[in-house]
Design a protein around this motif. Sequence first.
Motif, PDB file in Angstrom:
ATOM      1  N   PRO A 194     -14.197 -13.608  47.071  1.00  0.00           N
ATOM      2  CA  PRO A 194     -14.277 -15.076  47.046  1.00  0.00           C
ATOM      3  C   PRO A 194     -12.904 -15.699  47.272  1.00  0.00           C
ATOM      4  CG  PRO A 194     -14.362 -14.179  44.814  1.00  0.00           C
ATOM      5  CD  PRO A 194     -14.457 -13.004  45.750  1.00  0.00           C
ATOM      6  N   LYS A 195     -12.883 -16.862  47.923  1.00  0.00           N
ATOM      7  CA  LYS A 195     -11.640 -17.585  48.177  1.00  0.00           C
ATOM      8  C   LYS A 195     -11.318 -18.461  46.964  1.00  0.00           C
ATOM      9  CE  LYS A 195     -11.639 -15.905  52.357  1.00  0.00           C
ATOM     10  NZ  LYS A 195     -10.710 -14.813  52.724  1.00  0.00           N
ATOM     11  N   LEU A 196     -10.228 -18.122  46.284  1.00  0.00           N
ATOM     12  CA  LEU A 196      -9.879 -18.844  45.057  1.00  0.00           C
ATOM     13  C   LEU A 196      -8.816 -19.919  45.269  1.00  0.00           C
ATOM     14  CD1 LEU A 196      -9.829 -15.842  42.545  1.00  0.00           C
ATOM     15  CD2 LEU A 196     -11.734 -17.324  43.196  1.00  0.00           C
ATOM     16  N   GLY A 197      -8.325 -20.056  46.502  1.00  0.00           N
ATOM     17  CA  GLY A 197      -7.360 -21.120  46.796  1.00  0.00           C
ATOM     18  C   GLY A 197      -5.914 -20.717  46.628  1.00  0.00           C
ATOM     19  N   VAL A 198      -5.651 -19.546  46.054  1.00  0.00           N
ATOM     20  CA  VAL A 198      -4.279 -19.056  45.903  1.00  0.00           C
ATOM     21  C   VAL A 198      -4.265 -17.577  46.288  1.00  0.00           C
ATOM     22  CG1 VAL A 198      -3.646 -20.688  44.075  1.00  0.00           C
ATOM     23  CG2 VAL A 198      -4.670 -18.483  43.467  1.00  0.00           C
ATOM     24  N   GLN A 199      -3.077 -17.085  46.593  1.00  0.00           N
ATOM     25  CA  GLN A 199      -2.932 -15.690  46.983  1.00  0.00           C
ATOM     26  C   GLN A 199      -2.865 -14.808  45.731  1.00  0.00           C
ATOM     27  OE1 GLN A 199      -2.969 -14.845  50.242  1.00  0.00           O
ATOM     28  NE2 GLN A 199      -2.976 -12.671  49.720  1.00  0.00           N
ATOM     29  N   LEU A 200      -3.865 -13.960  45.584  1.00  0.00           N
ATOM     30  CA  LEU A 200      -3.907 -13.048  44.444  1.00  0.00           C
ATOM     31  C   LEU A 200      -4.084 -11.625  44.936  1.00  0.00           C
ATOM     32  CD1 LEU A 200      -6.268 -15.011  42.029  1.00  0.00           C
ATOM     33  CD2 LEU A 200      -3.791 -14.758  41.804  1.00  0.00           C
ATOM     34  N   ALA A 201      -3.599 -10.687  44.153  1.00  0.00           N
ATOM     35  CA  ALA A 201      -3.779  -9.280  44.508  1.00  0.00           C
ATOM     36  C   ALA A 201      -5.266  -8.949  44.541  1.00  0.00           C
ATOM     37  CB  ALA A 201      -3.057  -8.390  43.503  1.00  0.00           C
ATOM     38  N   GLU A 202      -5.672  -8.209  45.573  1.00  0.00           N
ATOM     39  CA  GLU A 202      -7.086  -7.861  45.729  1.00  0.00           C
ATOM     40  C   GLU A 202      -7.627  -7.139  44.494  1.00  0.00           C
ATOM     41  OE1 GLU A 202      -9.824  -4.899  48.468  1.00  0.00           O
ATOM     42  OE2 GLU A 202      -8.183  -6.003  49.442  1.00  0.00           O
ATOM     43  N   GLY A 203      -6.802  -6.264  43.925  1.00  0.00           N
ATOM     44  CA  GLY A 203      -7.246  -5.501  42.767  1.00  0.00           C
ATOM     45  C   GLY A 203      -7.632  -6.376  41.599  1.00  0.00           C
ATOM     46  N   ARG A 204      -6.911  -7.493  41.411  1.00  0.00           N
ATOM     47  CA  ARG A 204      -7.221  -8.394  40.300  1.00  0.00           C
ATOM     48  C   ARG A 204      -8.597  -9.031  40.491  1.00  0.00           C
ATOM     49  NH1 ARG A 204      -2.393 -11.879  37.634  1.00  0.00           N
ATOM     50  NH2 ARG A 204      -0.992 -10.153  37.111  1.00  0.00           N
ATOM     51  N   ILE A 205      -8.879  -9.440  41.704  1.00  0.00           N
ATOM     52  CA  ILE A 205     -10.168 -10.091  41.954  1.00  0.00           C
ATOM     53  C   ILE A 205     -11.298  -9.070  41.858  1.00  0.00           C
ATOM     54  CG2 ILE A 205     -11.504 -11.491  43.573  1.00  0.00           C
ATOM     55  CD1 ILE A 205      -8.875 -12.411  44.805  1.00  0.00           C
ATOM     56  N   ARG A 206     -11.044  -7.886  42.394  1.00  0.00           N
ATOM     57  CA  ARG A 206     -12.089  -6.853  42.346  1.00  0.00           C
ATOM     58  C   ARG A 206     -12.348  -6.361  40.921  1.00  0.00           C
ATOM     59  NH1 ARG A 206     -14.427  -5.277  46.768  1.00  0.00           N
ATOM     60  NH2 ARG A 206     -13.420  -5.575  48.798  1.00  0.00           N
ATOM     61  N   SER A 207     -11.388  -6.558  40.037  1.00  0.00           N
ATOM     62  CA  SER A 207     -11.624  -6.174  38.651  1.00  0.00           C
ATOM     63  C   SER A 207     -12.768  -6.990  38.046  1.00  0.00           C
ATOM     64  CB  SER A 207     -10.346  -6.361  37.825  1.00  0.00           C
ATOM     65  OG  SER A 207     -10.022  -7.738  37.671  1.00  0.00           O
ATOM     66  N   ILE A 208     -13.097  -8.115  38.706  1.00  0.00           N
ATOM     67  CA  ILE A 208     -14.217  -8.955  38.266  1.00  0.00           C
ATOM     68  C   ILE A 208     -15.443  -8.724  39.130  1.00  0.00           C
ATOM     69  CG2 ILE A 208     -15.002 -11.329  37.909  1.00  0.00           C
ATOM     70  CD1 ILE A 208     -12.849 -10.367  35.977  1.00  0.00           C
ATOM     71  N   THR A 209     -15.259  -8.790  40.452  1.00  0.00           N
ATOM     72  CA  THR A 209     -16.428  -8.732  41.348  1.00  0.00           C
ATOM     73  C   THR A 209     -17.049  -7.340  41.417  1.00  0.00           C
ATOM     74  OG1 THR A 209     -15.016  -8.253  43.270  1.00  0.00           O
ATOM     75  CG2 THR A 209     -15.505 -10.572  42.808  1.00  0.00           C
ATOM     76  N   ASP A 210     -16.242  -6.303  41.264  1.00  0.00           N
ATOM     77  CA  ASP A 210     -16.747  -4.934  41.388  1.00  0.00           C
ATOM     78  C   ASP A 210     -16.967  -4.328  39.992  1.00  0.00           C
ATOM     79  OD1 ASP A 210     -16.128  -5.566  43.963  1.00  0.00           O
ATOM     80  OD2 ASP A 210     -14.860  -3.828  44.340  1.00  0.00           O
ATOM     81  N   PHE A 211     -18.091  -3.677  39.818  1.00  0.00           N
ATOM     82  CA  PHE A 211     -18.360  -3.023  38.536  1.00  0.00           C
ATOM     83  C   PHE A 211     -19.330  -1.879  38.751  1.00  0.00           C
ATOM     84  CE2 PHE A 211     -21.133  -6.648  39.150  1.00  0.00           C
ATOM     85  CZ  PHE A 211     -22.386  -6.158  38.849  1.00  0.00           C
ATOM     86  N   GLN A 212     -19.515  -1.091  37.731  1.00  0.00           N
ATOM     87  CA  GLN A 212     -20.397   0.064  37.855  1.00  0.00           C
ATOM     88  C   GLN A 212     -21.128   0.330  36.551  1.00  0.00           C
ATOM     89  OE1 GLN A 212     -17.409   2.917  39.078  1.00  0.00           O
ATOM     90  NE2 GLN A 212     -17.211   3.723  37.002  1.00  0.00           N
ATOM     91  N   GLN A 213     -22.244   1.019  36.671  1.00  0.00           N
ATOM     92  CA  GLN A 213     -23.068   1.335  35.513  1.00  0.00           C
ATOM     93  C   GLN A 213     -23.468   2.804  35.545  1.00  0.00           C
ATOM     94  OE1 GLN A 213     -24.462  -0.730  32.664  1.00  0.00           O
ATOM     95  NE2 GLN A 213     -24.295   1.450  32.243  1.00  0.00           N
ATOM     96  N   LYS A 214     -23.010   3.552  34.537  1.00  0.00           N
ATOM     97  CA  LYS A 214     -23.418   4.956  34.426  1.00  0.00           C
ATOM     98  C   LYS A 214     -24.818   5.026  33.831  1.00  0.00           C
ATOM     99  CE  LYS A 214     -20.388   8.085  33.466  1.00  0.00           C
ATOM    100  NZ  LYS A 214     -19.411   8.991  32.825  1.00  0.00           N
ATOM    101  N   ILE A 215     -25.630   5.948  34.350  1.00  0.00           N
ATOM    102  CA  ILE A 215     -27.000   6.141  33.859  1.00  0.00           C
ATOM    103  C   ILE A 215     -27.217   7.628  33.639  1.00  0.00           C
ATOM    104  CG2 ILE A 215     -29.450   5.830  34.342  1.00  0.00           C
ATOM    105  CD1 ILE A 215     -28.688   3.483  36.142  1.00  0.00           C
ATOM    106  N   GLU A 216     -27.377   8.002  32.373  1.00  0.00           N
ATOM    107  CA  GLU A 216     -27.492   9.406  32.022  1.00  0.00           C
ATOM    108  C   GLU A 216     -28.802   9.686  31.291  1.00  0.00           C
ATOM    109  OE1 GLU A 216     -22.817  10.587  31.292  1.00  0.00           O
ATOM    110  OE2 GLU A 216     -24.024   9.985  29.573  1.00  0.00           O
ATOM    111  N   GLN A 217     -29.103  10.975  31.145  1.00  0.00           N
ATOM    112  CA  GLN A 217     -30.213  11.457  30.327  1.00  0.00           C
ATOM    113  C   GLN A 217     -31.551  10.869  30.735  1.00  0.00           C
ATOM    114  OE1 GLN A 217     -29.177  10.954  26.172  1.00  0.00           O
ATOM    115  NE2 GLN A 217     -27.150  11.839  26.454  1.00  0.00           N
ATOM    116  N   LEU A 218     -31.827  10.894  32.039  1.00  0.00           N
ATOM    117  CA  LEU A 218     -33.145  10.498  32.511  1.00  0.00           C
ATOM    118  C   LEU A 218     -34.146  11.588  32.134  1.00  0.00           C
ATOM    119  CD1 LEU A 218     -32.211   9.001  35.998  1.00  0.00           C
ATOM    120  CD2 LEU A 218     -32.955   7.752  33.962  1.00  0.00           C
ATOM    121  N   PRO A 219     -35.425  11.269  32.045  1.00  0.00           N
ATOM    122  CA  PRO A 219     -36.433  12.229  31.581  1.00  0.00           C
ATOM    123  C   PRO A 219     -36.396  13.551  32.348  1.00  0.00           C
ATOM    124  CG  PRO A 219     -37.398  10.060  31.726  1.00  0.00           C
ATOM    125  CD  PRO A 219     -36.027   9.951  32.338  1.00  0.00           C
ATOM    126  N   GLY A 220     -36.410  14.639  31.596  1.00  0.00           N
ATOM    127  CA  GLY A 220     -36.494  15.960  32.195  1.00  0.00           C
ATOM    128  C   GLY A 220     -35.256  16.414  32.939  1.00  0.00           C
TER     129      GLY A 220
END
Length: 247
Positions: A194-220
């Motif tokens: 997203p364009k926030l109007g100021v120059q920011l490091a990509e990593g800082r912005i991705r720390s919000i926009t990008d995320f992940q979810q681990k899913i373990e112990q599915l049946p069987g």
Amino acid sequence: MRALRITLILLVVLGGLFVLADRVAVGFAEDEAADRIKSTEGLTATPDVSIEGFPFLTQVVGGELDDVKIGIKDYEASTGGTGSSADTIRIDDLDAEMHGVAFSGDYSSATANSATGTASISYAELLKAAKPEPVDVGFGIKTQVTGLSDGGDGKVKVAVEVTVPGSKAAKTLSVLSSVTVSGDTVKVHADSLPKLGVQLAEGRIRSITDFQQKIEQLPGGIKLDKVEAAPDGVEISVKGSDVRLVG
């Protein structure tokens, strides 16, 4: 001719009785399997179990069932953490088809040679994986992911609320993101930022926009295979081998 008619009638009657006995037996086996799976997986509700193929009794004699379908309405999968409700994620409509199910002589254990299936995770449930509070990404700008929805073409639309110092109200921007599976983890990665109007490091912005979810112990012991964005959430394909149903 009369003897032949009597013989044919007897064969029809015996055939009907065999079919009836076979269906009664498979119904009993399905109920018993459902109860054992509920106990083994610690489910709150009894799953749907359907044993495919006919006749059932000859499969029992052989010690292996061709195909068994299992449906679990709601399943609480582990996210790998400990100590809070955030350590589980609700999987909706988990439907799996087990192939080549071998069972022990006393029916105390059953293992499928292979399994395939589908499931889904609602956007509201997946949103829990994003940072729950606004984060300062620089220059006093605070951002937070506030919603997920279907972006079309297999993409997830991520709504990002942005609060700029001095502004009277926050504004909401959106980005299209790709959703993928890596091992036991579902990952959401913004295609553009997203364009926030100021120059920011990509990593800082991705720390919000990008995320992940681990899913373990599915049946069987089945595993995540593929994932794709859908109208009401992300649809997941699962697969596995040597999948233990009970025991």
